[in-house]
Motif scaffolding. Sequence first.
Motif, PDB file in Angstrom:
ATOM      1  N   ARG A  28     -32.725 -39.564  70.040  1.00  0.00           N
ATOM      2  CA  ARG A  28     -31.624 -38.481  70.220  1.00  0.00           C
ATOM      3  C   ARG A  28     -31.740 -38.238  69.344  1.00  0.00           C
ATOM      4  O   ARG A  28     -31.968 -38.578  68.125  1.00  0.00           O
ATOM      5  CB  ARG A  28     -30.675 -39.450  70.413  1.00  0.00           C
ATOM      6  N   LEU A  29     -31.087 -36.573  69.280  1.00  0.00           N
ATOM      7  CA  LEU A  29     -30.785 -36.117  68.241  1.00  0.00           C
ATOM      8  C   LEU A  29     -29.581 -35.768  67.403  1.00  0.00           C
ATOM      9  O   LEU A  29     -28.531 -35.982  68.118  1.00  0.00           O
ATOM     10  CB  LEU A  29     -31.836 -34.934  68.084  1.00  0.00           C
ATOM     11  N   MET A  38     -19.852 -37.826  68.923  1.00  0.00           N
ATOM     12  CA  MET A  38     -21.692 -38.172  69.330  1.00  0.00           C
ATOM     13  C   MET A  38     -22.673 -38.853  68.616  1.00  0.00           C
ATOM     14  O   MET A  38     -23.582 -39.619  68.959  1.00  0.00           O
ATOM     15  CB  MET A  38     -21.674 -36.641  69.843  1.00  0.00           C
ATOM     16  N   VAL A  39     -22.189 -38.256  67.346  1.00  0.00           N
ATOM     17  CA  VAL A  39     -22.803 -38.893  66.092  1.00  0.00           C
ATOM     18  C   VAL A  39     -22.825 -40.490  66.097  1.00  0.00           C
ATOM     19  O   VAL A  39     -23.788 -41.238  66.475  1.00  0.00           O
ATOM     20  CB  VAL A  39     -22.823 -39.311  64.133  1.00  0.00           C
ATOM     21  N   LEU A  40     -21.772 -41.279  66.111  1.00  0.00           N
ATOM     22  CA  LEU A  40     -21.417 -42.789  66.463  1.00  0.00           C
ATOM     23  C   LEU A  40     -21.927 -43.536  68.099  1.00  0.00           C
ATOM     24  O   LEU A  40     -22.726 -43.961  67.511  1.00  0.00           O
ATOM     25  CB  LEU A  40     -19.828 -43.279  65.932  1.00  0.00           C
ATOM     26  N   LYS A  41     -22.103 -42.141  68.794  1.00  0.00           N
ATOM     27  CA  LYS A  41     -22.558 -42.950  70.375  1.00  0.00           C
ATOM     28  C   LYS A  41     -24.564 -42.972  69.969  1.00  0.00           C
ATOM     29  O   LYS A  41     -24.815 -43.668  70.954  1.00  0.00           O
ATOM     30  CB  LYS A  41     -22.412 -41.675  71.254  1.00  0.00           C
ATOM     31  N   VAL A  42     -25.076 -41.872  69.647  1.00  0.00           N
ATOM     32  CA  VAL A  42     -26.405 -41.465  69.325  1.00  0.00           C
ATOM     33  C   VAL A  42     -26.896 -42.588  68.106  1.00  0.00           C
ATOM     34  O   VAL A  42     -27.459 -43.729  67.920  1.00  0.00           O
ATOM     35  CB  VAL A  42     -26.376 -40.421  69.147  1.00  0.00           C
ATOM     36  N   ALA A  43     -25.937 -42.907  66.974  1.00  0.00           N
ATOM     37  CA  ALA A  43     -26.505 -43.466  65.458  1.00  0.00           C
ATOM     38  C   ALA A  43     -25.721 -44.673  65.550  1.00  0.00           C
ATOM     39  O   ALA A  43     -26.462 -45.872  64.821  1.00  0.00           O
ATOM     40  CB  ALA A  43     -26.243 -42.496  64.148  1.00  0.00           C
ATOM     41  N   GLY A  44     -24.740 -45.148  66.232  1.00  0.00           N
ATOM     42  CA  GLY A  44     -24.210 -46.545  66.179  1.00  0.00           C
ATOM     43  C   GLY A  44     -23.348 -46.387  65.064  1.00  0.00           C
ATOM     44  O   GLY A  44     -22.890 -45.424  64.056  1.00  0.00           O
ATOM     45  N   ARG A  45     -22.695 -47.630  64.380  1.00  0.00           N
ATOM     46  CA  ARG A  45     -21.849 -47.685  63.447  1.00  0.00           C
ATOM     47  C   ARG A  45     -22.897 -47.512  61.686  1.00  0.00           C
ATOM     48  O   ARG A  45     -24.191 -47.809  61.792  1.00  0.00           O
ATOM     49  CB  ARG A  45     -21.251 -49.064  63.550  1.00  0.00           C
ATOM     50  N   PRO A  46     -22.338 -46.129  60.906  1.00  0.00           N
ATOM     51  CA  PRO A  46     -22.792 -45.804  59.820  1.00  0.00           C
ATOM     52  C   PRO A  46     -23.047 -47.753  58.596  1.00  0.00           C
ATOM     53  O   PRO A  46     -22.212 -48.633  59.185  1.00  0.00           O
ATOM     54  CB  PRO A  46     -22.110 -45.330  58.994  1.00  0.00           C
ATOM     55  N   ASP A  47     -23.501 -48.137  57.907  1.00  0.00           N
ATOM     56  CA  ASP A  47     -23.613 -48.824  56.538  1.00  0.00           C
ATOM     57  C   ASP A  47     -23.403 -48.676  55.935  1.00  0.00           C
ATOM     58  O   ASP A  47     -22.596 -49.842  55.748  1.00  0.00           O
ATOM     59  CB  ASP A  47     -25.402 -48.893  56.312  1.00  0.00           C
ATOM     60  N   SER A  48     -22.184 -47.184  55.832  1.00  0.00           N
ATOM     61  CA  SER A  48     -21.422 -46.972  55.017  1.00  0.00           C
ATOM     62  C   SER A  48     -20.437 -45.623  55.321  1.00  0.00           C
ATOM     63  O   SER A  48     -21.319 -45.262  55.872  1.00  0.00           O
ATOM     64  CB  SER A  48     -21.938 -47.070  53.229  1.00  0.00           C
ATOM     65  N   ARG A  49     -19.157 -46.335  55.147  1.00  0.00           N
ATOM     66  CA  ARG A  49     -18.156 -44.385  55.780  1.00  0.00           C
ATOM     67  C   ARG A  49     -17.528 -44.125  54.133  1.00  0.00           C
ATOM     68  O   ARG A  49     -16.466 -44.814  53.731  1.00  0.00           O
ATOM     69  CB  ARG A  49     -17.443 -44.818  57.195  1.00  0.00           C
ATOM     70  N   GLU A  50     -17.390 -43.160  53.210  1.00  0.00           N
ATOM     71  CA  GLU A  50     -16.758 -43.160  52.306  1.00  0.00           C
ATOM     72  C   GLU A  50     -15.711 -42.184  52.916  1.00  0.00           C
ATOM     73  O   GLU A  50     -16.138 -40.845  53.680  1.00  0.00           O
ATOM     74  CB  GLU A  50     -17.970 -42.744  51.627  1.00  0.00           C
ATOM     75  N   PRO A  51     -14.749 -41.826  52.364  1.00  0.00           N
ATOM     76  CA  PRO A  51     -13.975 -40.303  52.516  1.00  0.00           C
ATOM     77  C   PRO A  51     -13.972 -39.235  51.879  1.00  0.00           C
ATOM     78  O   PRO A  51     -14.794 -39.245  50.737  1.00  0.00           O
ATOM     79  CB  PRO A  51     -12.950 -40.548  52.239  1.00  0.00           C
ATOM     80  N   VAL A  52     -13.677 -37.683  52.262  1.00  0.00           N
ATOM     81  CA  VAL A  52     -14.530 -36.616  51.809  1.00  0.00           C
ATOM     82  C   VAL A  52     -13.140 -35.676  51.652  1.00  0.00           C
ATOM     83  O   VAL A  52     -12.527 -35.876  52.313  1.00  0.00           O
ATOM     84  CB  VAL A  52     -15.363 -35.397  52.252  1.00  0.00           C
ATOM     85  N   GLU A  53     -12.379 -35.744  49.724  1.00  0.00           N
ATOM     86  CA  GLU A  53     -11.199 -35.551  50.185  1.00  0.00           C
ATOM     87  C   GLU A  53     -11.285 -33.738  49.320  1.00  0.00           C
ATOM     88  O   GLU A  53     -12.555 -33.608  48.411  1.00  0.00           O
ATOM     89  CB  GLU A  53     -10.595 -36.321  49.328  1.00  0.00           C
TER      90      GLU A  53
END
Length: 90
Positions: A28-29, A38-53
């Motif tokens: 899947r792309l 959609m990203v979470l559905k295709v790629a799953g849980r990320p290894d890291s999630r950083e806020p963008v401020e």
Amino acid sequence: MRRLLLIPMLILASASALASSTIRFGSRLVSVGDTEGMVLKVAGRPDSREPVENKYGALLGYRLEYDLDNKTVLITVLQGRVTDIQEIYR
């Protein structure tokens, strides 16, 4: 004369349209413009999630990091949509 200027401008515009960022997860792309869901559905849980401020500290979105075999994939999600995909090879 206008036609001579129009042709290079059209070529540049079409080249940038073809350069859309995508990344493959299995079969899947994920593409720029996809939703975070959609990203979470295709790629799953990320290894890291950083806020963008922004410069005032207001939350704009998140940068999701996935560690794959020989690379790290950074997916920037702003206002619920993928805006950038970067691949960093190790």
